[in-house]
Scaffold this active site. Sequence first.
Site, PDB file in Angstrom:
ATOM      1  N   ASP A   1       0.811  -1.224   0.000  1.00 30.78           N
ATOM      2  CA  ASP A   1       0.000   0.000   0.000  1.00 30.78           C
ATOM      3  C   ASP A   1       0.843   1.273   0.000  1.00 30.78           C
ATOM      4  OD1 ASP A   1      -2.226  -1.664   0.114  1.00 30.78           O
ATOM      5  OD2 ASP A   1      -2.247  -1.658   2.309  1.00 30.78           O
TER       6      ASP A   1
ATOM      7  N   LYS B   1       1.952   2.090  -5.088  1.00 33.34           N
ATOM      8  CA  LYS B   1       2.530   1.521  -6.322  1.00 33.34           C
ATOM      9  C   LYS B   1       1.628   1.789  -7.515  1.00 33.34           C
ATOM     10  CE  LYS B   1       2.486  -2.503  -4.302  1.00 33.34           C
ATOM     11  NZ  LYS B   1       2.148  -2.133  -2.914  1.00 33.34           N
TER      12      LYS B   1
ATOM     13  N   GLY C   1      -4.441  -4.482  -3.818  1.00 35.61           N
ATOM     14  CA  GLY C   1      -5.468  -3.467  -4.073  1.00 35.61           C
ATOM     15  C   GLY C   1      -4.740  -2.197  -4.434  1.00 35.61           C
ATOM     16  N   HIS C   2      -4.721  -1.850  -5.723  1.00 43.51           N
ATOM     17  CA  HIS C   2      -3.983  -0.682  -6.194  1.00 43.51           C
ATOM     18  C   HIS C   2      -4.986   0.383  -6.628  1.00 43.51           C
ATOM     19  CE1 HIS C   2      -0.463  -3.602  -7.310  1.00 43.51           C
ATOM     20  NE2 HIS C   2      -0.700  -3.549  -6.026  1.00 43.51           N
TER      21      HIS C   2
ATOM     22  N   GLN D   1       2.134  -6.077  -3.103  1.00 43.00           N
ATOM     23  CA  GLN D   1       2.593  -6.146  -1.710  1.00 43.00           C
ATOM     24  C   GLN D   1       3.900  -5.351  -1.540  1.00 43.00           C
ATOM     25  OE1 GLN D   1       1.600  -9.588  -3.157  1.00 43.00           O
ATOM     26  NE2 GLN D   1      -0.348  -8.595  -2.747  1.00 43.00           N
TER      27      GLN D   1
HETATM   28  P1  GDP Z   1      -0.674   0.236  -3.566  1.00 42.75           P
HETATM   29  O1  GDP Z   1      -1.291  -1.024  -3.085  1.00 42.75           O
HETATM   30  O2  GDP Z   1       0.791   0.315  -3.283  1.00 42.75           O
HETATM   31  O3  GDP Z   1      -0.989   0.545  -4.998  1.00 42.75           O
HETATM   32  O4  GDP Z   1      -1.307   1.406  -2.700  1.00 42.75           O
HETATM   33  P2  GDP Z   1      -2.875   1.578  -2.369  1.00 42.75           P
HETATM   34  O5  GDP Z   1      -3.557   2.031  -3.605  1.00 42.75           O
HETATM   35  O6  GDP Z   1      -3.395   0.376  -1.669  1.00 42.75           O
HETATM   36  O7  GDP Z   1      -2.808   2.696  -1.269  1.00 42.75           O
HETATM   37  C1  GDP Z   1      -2.311   3.965  -1.540  1.00 42.75           C
HETATM   38  C2  GDP Z   1      -3.442   5.004  -1.335  1.00 42.75           C
HETATM   39  O8  GDP Z   1      -2.876   6.291  -1.272  1.00 42.75           O
HETATM   40  C3  GDP Z   1      -4.435   5.039  -2.469  1.00 42.75           C
HETATM   41  O9  GDP Z   1      -5.699   5.358  -1.958  1.00 42.75           O
HETATM   42  C4  GDP Z   1      -3.928   6.172  -3.366  1.00 42.75           C
HETATM   43  O10 GDP Z   1      -4.946   6.824  -4.096  1.00 42.75           O
HETATM   44  C5  GDP Z   1      -3.359   7.101  -2.327  1.00 42.75           C
HETATM   45  N1  GDP Z   1      -2.195   7.872  -2.776  1.00 42.75           N
HETATM   46  C6  GDP Z   1      -1.185   7.501  -3.607  1.00 42.75           C
HETATM   47  N2  GDP Z   1      -0.256   8.476  -3.692  1.00 42.75           N
HETATM   48  C7  GDP Z   1      -0.699   9.483  -2.896  1.00 42.75           C
HETATM   49  C8  GDP Z   1      -0.151  10.760  -2.546  1.00 42.75           C
HETATM   50  O11 GDP Z   1       0.911  11.168  -2.950  1.00 42.75           O
HETATM   51  N3  GDP Z   1      -0.900  11.507  -1.662  1.00 42.75           N
HETATM   52  C9  GDP Z   1      -2.083  11.101  -1.165  1.00 42.75           C
HETATM   53  N4  GDP Z   1      -2.724  11.891  -0.309  1.00 42.75           N
HETATM   54  N5  GDP Z   1      -2.610   9.895  -1.473  1.00 42.75           N
HETATM   55  C10 GDP Z   1      -1.919   9.100  -2.323  1.00 42.75           C
HETATM   56  P1  IMO Z   2      -0.864  -4.239  -2.211  1.00 45.28           P
HETATM   57  O1  IMO Z   2      -0.413  -4.801  -3.527  1.00 45.28           O
HETATM   58  C1  IMO Z   2      -0.942  -4.605   2.137  1.00 45.28           C
HETATM   59  C2  IMO Z   2      -0.948  -8.678   3.776  1.00 45.28           C
HETATM   60  C3  IMO Z   2      -2.195  -9.154   4.494  1.00 45.28           C
HETATM   61  C4  IMO Z   2      -1.563 -10.107   5.492  1.00 45.28           C
HETATM   62  C5  IMO Z   2      -0.439 -10.748   4.685  1.00 45.28           C
HETATM   63  C6  IMO Z   2      -0.802 -12.098   4.068  1.00 45.28           C
HETATM   64  O2  IMO Z   2      -2.163  -3.526  -2.267  1.00 45.28           O
HETATM   65  O3  IMO Z   2       0.233  -3.441  -1.581  1.00 45.28           O
HETATM   66  P2  IMO Z   2      -2.283 -12.797   1.967  1.00 45.28           P
HETATM   67  O4  IMO Z   2      -3.731 -12.567   1.694  1.00 45.28           O
HETATM   68  O5  IMO Z   2      -1.356 -12.243   0.955  1.00 45.28           O
HETATM   69  O6  IMO Z   2      -1.968 -14.233   2.302  1.00 45.28           O
HETATM   70  O7  IMO Z   2      -2.018 -11.987   3.348  1.00 45.28           O
HETATM   71  O8  IMO Z   2      -0.119  -9.829   3.674  1.00 45.28           O
HETATM   72  N1  IMO Z   2      -1.167  -8.178   2.398  1.00 45.28           N
HETATM   73  C7  IMO Z   2      -1.123  -6.888   2.062  1.00 45.28           C
HETATM   74  N2  IMO Z   2      -0.967  -5.777   2.809  1.00 45.28           N
HETATM   75  N3  IMO Z   2      -1.045  -4.503   0.804  1.00 45.28           N
HETATM   76  C8  IMO Z   2      -1.179  -5.610   0.032  1.00 45.28           C
HETATM   77  O9  IMO Z   2      -1.162  -5.558  -1.316  1.00 45.28           O
HETATM   78  C9  IMO Z   2      -1.265  -6.868   0.659  1.00 45.28           C
HETATM   79  N4  IMO Z   2      -1.423  -8.137   0.200  1.00 45.28           N
HETATM   80  C10 IMO Z   2      -1.351  -8.924   1.275  1.00 45.28           C
HETATM   81  O10 IMO Z   2      -2.866  -8.089   5.120  1.00 45.28           O
HETATM   82  O11 IMO Z   2      -0.971  -9.376   6.542  1.00 45.28           O
HETATM   83 MG    MG Z   3      -2.836  -1.655  -1.826  1.00 50.33          MG
END
Ligand code: GDP
Ligand code: IMO
Ligand code: MG
Length: 428
Positions: A17, A20, A44-45, A226
């Site tokens: 999270d 990416k 979840g991106h 991840q």
């Molecule tokens: P990922 O799994 O690495 O793709 O990250 P996620 O999408 O799960 O979580 C990142 C969250 O931060 C998302 O809701 C993005 O829309 C948000 N986000 C990404 N870059 C920025 C930033 O520079 N500032 C803010 N405020 N939010 C951001």
């Molecule tokens: P993105 O790509 C954050 C965490 C779960 C748990 C552990 C194992 O959005 O960054 P799993 O279901 O993979 O067997 O769970 O890994 N986890 C993540 N945490 N971002 C993710 O993906 C994750 N994918 C798995 O919360 O701790």
């Molecule tokens: Mg994510």
Amino acid sequence: MPDQGSCTVIVGCQWGDEGKGKIVDVLAERVDIVARYQGGANAGHTVHVGEDEFVLHQIPSGILHEGRRCLLGNGVVLDVQQFFEEYDAILERGIDIEGRVGVSYRAQLLMPYHRFLDKAVELAADTKIGTTGRGIGPAYEDKAGRRGVRTADLLNPERLAKRIEAAKSRVVARLDELGAGTQELDRAMDETLALSERLLAIATDVGPEISTALRSGRHVLLEGAQGTALDLDHGTYPFVTSSNTTAGSAATGSGIGPTQITDVIGIVKAYTTRVGEGPLPSEMSPEMDEHVRTLGGEFGATTGRPRRCGWFDSVLTRFASQVNGLTGIAVTKLDVLDTLDEVKIATAYRMPDGKTREFFPADTWALADVEPVYETMPGWKSSTCDIRRIEDLPSNARAYLDRIEELTNAPVKFVSVGTKRSQIIPVD
Ligand code: GDP
Ligand code: IMO
Ligand code: MG
């Protein structure tokens, strides 16, 4: 000779999270192909395009740029049902996706029984991992146990049926032992298998496709899911996911050679978050944790769970720099810290035996008891959301980024200051 192509790995450097998806979406503008190399629908991106928000689980985050080819490599565990739900939802939102997505013939298929088992094991476990419940662990177990089913198996329905029956009956026996129900499993299996033709229609040889593209001067992004601290080997085992999330697996999981990779960009959030169980050494005080979670909207994109928040942990990012061979970093969510009076960086850990160390320890249980050594820096107390040039950032924000760069041991290449595509500061 064609121009030299480029192949950039995008890898999370914390516990996932990191943002990416946003960075891949921004960089996808400059490339021809975006490919996922590991993980599955546990990812979840979240990507914002104009006023629209998309949450991508399996389809690479390049899909929102017209014409980009989006591939899922052999290293992923493909949840077929979830994949086509995502595919159709994107299509319905008016994105021209047809002909742009390809899935490796070598990709493992994540079956409904994997999801059932993941949830049942987690429910019964004494030491819970806090998985996403998407079946990831059981699917990779079947892969390593050589019981898995791959896209290519769909070419031969008889062989497919035999392999599925063997793998499924093993899981059903385990579910019985755990006292877990299997209602709806057969229906979900039927729904999955009904998608076979659709999947075969987009199946492809991902490794050769990427290699050929690179040789003809094209540009490729390999999108990690991840993060480094969730890597099966290098993360906080056993509180990790079941794949190698780090850059080394970008080659293995996409089917190209490591020498074809030209850059590795590590994504680091300007602070740290973690969802699920396991240690988070730089965890904030309960009040600050709550405050930053609200400021940063830190709730899981896949499960909706609140993410725990911590200060920037340079012990972890330095380790991530080493294990991934980072050539640069993108620092995301800097804007979330805009209003804080001061910001902290963990520079070392005081171990339970009283010794201080600057290297991320392998002993996860000791990690739960470490005391971070912090450096405190003054906040910048002004909005960074509209800043587009590094020299325009407040001096305290620049000092913070300089210290992150120095401690992480990788140059800052991008700074993200908001969810929008335009909210990005490239650094030369
Ligand atoms: P990922 O799994 O690495 O793709 O990250 P996620 O999408 O799960 O979580 C990142 C969250 O931060 C998302 O809701 C993005 O829309 C948000 N986000 C990404 N870059 C920025 C930033 O520079 N500032 C803010 N405020 N939010 C951001
Ligand atoms: P993105 O790509 C954050 C965490 C779960 C748990 C552990 C194992 O959005 O960054 P799993 O279901 O993979 O067997 O769970 O890994 N986890 C993540 N945490 N971002 C993710 O993906 C994750 N994918 C798995 O919360 O701790
Ligand atoms: Mg994510």
